[in-house]
Design an enzyme around this catalytic site. Structure first.
Site, PDB file in Angstrom:
ATOM      1  N   LYS A   1     -45.891  49.148  69.957  1.00  0.00           N
ATOM      2  CA  LYS A   1     -44.913  49.364  71.023  1.00  0.00           C
ATOM      3  C   LYS A   1     -45.544  50.120  72.196  1.00  0.00           C
ATOM      4  O   LYS A   1     -46.646  50.659  72.065  1.00  0.00           O
ATOM      5  CB  LYS A   1     -43.684  50.089  70.463  1.00  0.00           C
ATOM      6  CG  LYS A   1     -42.987  49.305  69.322  1.00  0.00           C
ATOM      7  CD  LYS A   1     -42.327  48.022  69.799  1.00  0.00           C
ATOM      8  CE  LYS A   1     -42.003  46.958  68.779  1.00  0.00           C
ATOM      9  NZ  LYS A   1     -41.382  47.271  67.529  1.00  0.00           N
TER      10      LYS A   1
HETATM   11  C1  LIG Z   1     -40.331  46.808  66.519  1.00  0.00           C
HETATM   12  C2  LIG Z   1     -38.949  46.328  66.582  1.00  0.00           C
HETATM   13  C3  LIG Z   1     -37.943  46.796  65.718  1.00  0.00           C
HETATM   14  C4  LIG Z   1     -38.202  47.663  64.522  1.00  0.00           C
HETATM   15  O1  LIG Z   1     -38.945  48.769  64.759  1.00  0.00           O
HETATM   16  P1  LIG Z   1     -39.801  49.421  63.561  1.00  0.00           P
HETATM   17  O2  LIG Z   1     -40.217  50.727  64.143  1.00  0.00           O
HETATM   18  O3  LIG Z   1     -40.940  48.500  63.268  1.00  0.00           O
HETATM   19  O4  LIG Z   1     -38.887  49.572  62.397  1.00  0.00           O
HETATM   20  C5  LIG Z   1     -36.646  46.368  65.908  1.00  0.00           C
HETATM   21  N1  LIG Z   1     -36.340  45.515  66.898  1.00  0.00           N
HETATM   22  C6  LIG Z   1     -37.264  45.027  67.736  1.00  0.00           C
HETATM   23  C7  LIG Z   1     -36.844  44.113  68.829  1.00  0.00           C
HETATM   24  C8  LIG Z   1     -38.601  45.404  67.596  1.00  0.00           C
HETATM   25  O5  LIG Z   1     -39.512  44.895  68.435  1.00  0.00           O
END
Ligand SMILES: *Cc1c(COP(=O)(O)O)cnc(C)c1O
Length: 376
Positions: free
Chosen positions: A188
């Protein structure tokens, strides 16, 4: 594979942050503690002073937000089929039923025009997703949700650093009854390796959020405790929070660099290649990902292998989730959401991360052109 392989993403973690992690490791307190509190305070400042609580994943924040919103068995929740499967899994996790709405092919986000017709007496909430960091229209979203009495749980896993009409995602929109969920997964725009944060609406008790985060435990000053709700095990560590604290001051620069690189892709990609490009938004989007759609009929598997042979990493985010076996078993199938299916089959994620050089974009674009002509 070439020796200077270019991955589709890579975190930027500076030496001061690495040193701060070392300090936590030496401190004698490595789970949730002062660094988590400092990280929550910094995120709250970023979100206009709204209460923020840190979690060990974005998924956990979504699940807890649903519980805080009172969503459970017998309820339905509206979301998009074109997202990371976590968005829909959490709806099942709390015992509710996902109602999927096809996406707008232009934004690739949930089609706001189709939501109202899908609302029934059992609909409690909507989870919009800002795919690739392009925000869903917050004005139209909250006008609809406030009018229909629905809770909004913004899945902003990909949109930290993005904004809507000059106001950061994470701030209060509409009547301020929305939750905002962030993920700090390694890929992210801001990472803690794994982690997440939940921005709380005014009418939700942060202390209850904390209990749902950690076994439902309520502690008293005399050392006693009680458990009055069923909580999970979702707390962030100080090791992770130290990474987040080191990342946050760089967020604006990360976003600016991502926007520059995205612009360079638009300038460098030859329109004759027949790709469908993402929406060219450089004001709101944080350009979490740069995702062209391959020309119809291109074998994506072969494309990805051929790019890898040229030293370029290409990702897929995401196939339409209703075509996964778990969701087919719930009754979803081919043809239910044609726009999401078409995008899900053709989408590719090209390298885009703040430490990329301008020349890397040109390298990706020439490899892409060569690969498409080989496969034609
Ligand atoms: C990464 C992501 C998640 C989940 O996040 P985690 O930290 O991996 O649990 C949920 N929704 C979207 C759209 C994502 O890109």
């Amino acid at each position: 594979m070439s020796s200077d392989f270019l991955p589709f993403t890579r975190p930027s973690i500076d030496e001061a942050t690495i040193a701060a992690v070392g300090d936590v490791l030496r401190s004698g307190w490595i789970t949730s503690g002062p660094k988590v509190q400092a990280f929550e305070a910094a995120l709250s400042t970023y979100c206009g002073g709204r209460p923020v609580r840190a979690f060990n994943s974005g998924t956990a924040t979504l699940e807890v937000a649903l519980r805080l919103a009172g969503v459970g068995a017998g309820d339905t929740v509206i979301t998009t089929p074109l997202t990371w499967v976590a968005t829909a899994n959490v709806i099942l996790e709390v015992g509710a039923t996902p109602i999927l709405i096809d996406v707008d092919p232009l934004t690739r986000n949930i089609d706001l025009d189709r939501i109202e017709a899908a609302i029934t007496a059992s609909t409690k909430a909507i989870i919009p997703v800002d795919l690739a960091g392009l925000p869903v229209d917050r004005d139209r979203l909250y006008a609809l949700a406030d009018r229909c009495g629905l809770r909004v749980i913004e899945d902003a896993a990909q949109s930290l650093g993005a904004s809507w009409n000059g106001r950061p995602i994470g701030g209060a929109f509409g009547q301020g009854r929305g939750f905002v969920s962030f993920s700090f997964h390694a890929n992210k725009n801001l990472t803690t390796s794994e982690g997440g944060a939940l921005v709380l609406p005014e009418d939700i008790d942060p202390a209850l959020c904390e209990r749902l985060r950690l076994q439902g435990v309520k502690r008293f000053p005399d050392g006693g405790m009680d458990v009055d709700v069923l909580g999970g095990k979702f707390n962030l560590t100080d090791i992770a929070a130290a990474i987040g604290l080191g990342q946050l001051p760089n967020l604006a620069a990360f976003t600016a660099r991502r926007r520059e690189l995205a612009r360079r892709y638009f300038a460098a990609l030859d329109p004759k290649l027949g790709l469908d490009l993402p929406m060219a938004d450089f004001e709101n989007s944080n350009w979490h990902m740069f995702q062209p759609l391959l020309p119809r009929g291109t074998d994506r598997g072969r494309f990805i292998v051929a790019m890898k042979d040229k030293g370029i990493g290409v990702g897929v985010h995401y196939p339409a989730l209703h075509l996964f076996s778990l969701y087919r078993a719930l009754g979803f199938g081919e043809g239910d959401f044609p726009q999401a299916e078409d995008i899900g089959r053709r989408t590719i994620t090209l390298p885009l991360f703040p430490a990329m050089q301008d020349g890397d974009i040109d390298r990706v674009c020439s490899a892409l052109a060569a690969t498409l002509s080989e496969l034609a």
